[in-house]
Motif scaffolding. Structure first.
Motif, PDB file in Angstrom:
ATOM      1  N   ILE A  78       0.831  -1.205   0.000  1.00 37.69           N
ATOM      2  CA  ILE A  78       0.000   0.000   0.000  1.00 37.69           C
ATOM      3  C   ILE A  78       0.864   1.253   0.000  1.00 37.69           C
ATOM      4  CG2 ILE A  78      -1.631   1.340   1.388  1.00 37.69           C
ATOM      5  CD1 ILE A  78      -2.858  -1.380   2.257  1.00 37.69           C
ATOM      6  N   LYS A  79       1.948   1.223   0.762  1.00 35.98           N
ATOM      7  CA  LYS A  79       2.829   2.392   0.860  1.00 35.98           C
ATOM      8  C   LYS A  79       3.553   2.695  -0.449  1.00 35.98           C
ATOM      9  CE  LYS A  79       3.709   2.447   5.848  1.00 35.98           C
ATOM     10  NZ  LYS A  79       4.736   2.396   6.908  1.00 35.98           N
ATOM     11  N   GLN A  80       3.562   1.744  -1.374  1.00 38.69           N
ATOM     12  CA  GLN A  80       4.208   1.960  -2.669  1.00 38.69           C
ATOM     13  C   GLN A  80       3.280   2.648  -3.670  1.00 38.69           C
ATOM     14  OE1 GLN A  80       5.502  -1.941  -3.901  1.00 38.69           O
ATOM     15  NE2 GLN A  80       7.042  -2.093  -2.279  1.00 38.69           N
ATOM     16  N   ALA A  81       2.019   2.826  -3.285  1.00 38.07           N
ATOM     17  CA  ALA A  81       1.022   3.377  -4.199  1.00 38.07           C
ATOM     18  C   ALA A  81       1.172   4.885  -4.362  1.00 38.07           C
ATOM     19  CB  ALA A  81      -0.384   3.055  -3.700  1.00 38.07           C
ATOM     20  N   ASN A  82       0.841   5.367  -5.540  1.00 39.69           N
ATOM     21  CA  ASN A  82       0.647   6.802  -5.740  1.00 39.69           C
ATOM     22  C   ASN A  82      -0.770   7.189  -5.326  1.00 39.69           C
ATOM     23  OD1 ASN A  82       2.439   6.027  -8.558  1.00 39.69           O
ATOM     24  ND2 ASN A  82       3.252   7.576  -7.154  1.00 39.69           N
TER      25      ASN A  82
END
Length: 221
Positions: free
Chosen positions: A52-56
């Motif tokens: 999730i933290k890798q999402a834009n």
């Protein structure tokens, strides 16, 4: 390429995933809905949190309010923008939107550009319906869906209008017909938004599609 993550703890979000992944690198993550009423009992798996933290763009269809709030609190500094698709009550909405990069739309097909680079890239393709209509001799030749509602209803309506009005000069009735046809698409937004009125939701979505086709015809003339 813009990275979109859709997080859910229930039956919603899969259709948006199928539609959005046509335009963006999109991942669907299912979280376990908490059984406890207490915030400190909520556990988000480390591997899911890392993805999730890798999402834009993060879109949450989580219905448990504590899970939604906890997730937003944990990742808002890592994600460029968060769209909370399921929320209940104006107080909860205001709390979530206290984060500068969080929006809680009343209906997902009202999303438009807001000046944030990543959000604007996303809403250039997904959000408030927009179509381009090419006319030849006053008749529909091509309908291009420029921006689709997340659930895919815009393409559903465009295909219907294209089939029915191809080589027809009855342009005057097309916007109304588009709005009416939206009513036949199995929109789940009202069921997902626990407090909302289903008819009101459908009327809003219908109006957005009517306007989109009206504007598309004007541009095509």
């Amino acid at each position: 390429m813009l990275k979109v993550v859709i997080a859910t703890d229930g039956p919603y979000g899969e259709r948006a995933f199928e539609n959005i992944k046509k335009d963006f690198d999109t991942e669907f993550i299912e979280l376990e809905q908490p059984t406890s009423m207490f915030m400190d009992e909520i556990d988000i798996p480390a591997d899911a949190l890392a993805k999730i933290k890798q999402a834009n763009i993060l879109i949450t269809y989580t219905q448990h309010p504590d899970l939604t709030l906890d997730l937003v609190d944990m990742v808002n500094k890592d994600v460029d923008y968060i769209i909370v698709a399921a929320w209940k009550g104006e107080g909860f909405k205001n709390q979530l939107e206290g984060y500068e990069n969080v929006t809680c739309p009343y209906i997902m097909c009202e999303l438009e550009e807001n000046g944030n680079e990543m959000f604007d890239e996303f809403t250039s393709k997904i959000g408030k319906p927009k179509v381009n209509i090419t006319l030849e001799d006053g008749k529909i030749a091509i309908i291009d869906v420029i921006r689709s509602s997340p659930c895919g209803s815009t393409t559903f309506v465009a295909d219907y209008i294209s089939d029915k009005y191809f080589s027809s000069d009855d342009l005057e009735n097309i916007p109304t017909e588009a709005g009416l046809k939206l009513q036949h698409y199995p929109c789940r937004a009202a069921k997902m938004r626990l407090f909302s009125d289903e008819e009101c939701k459908k009327e809003m979505a219908s109006g957005f599609h009517k306007d989109a086709f009206e504007e598309g015809i004007k541009r095509g003339k």
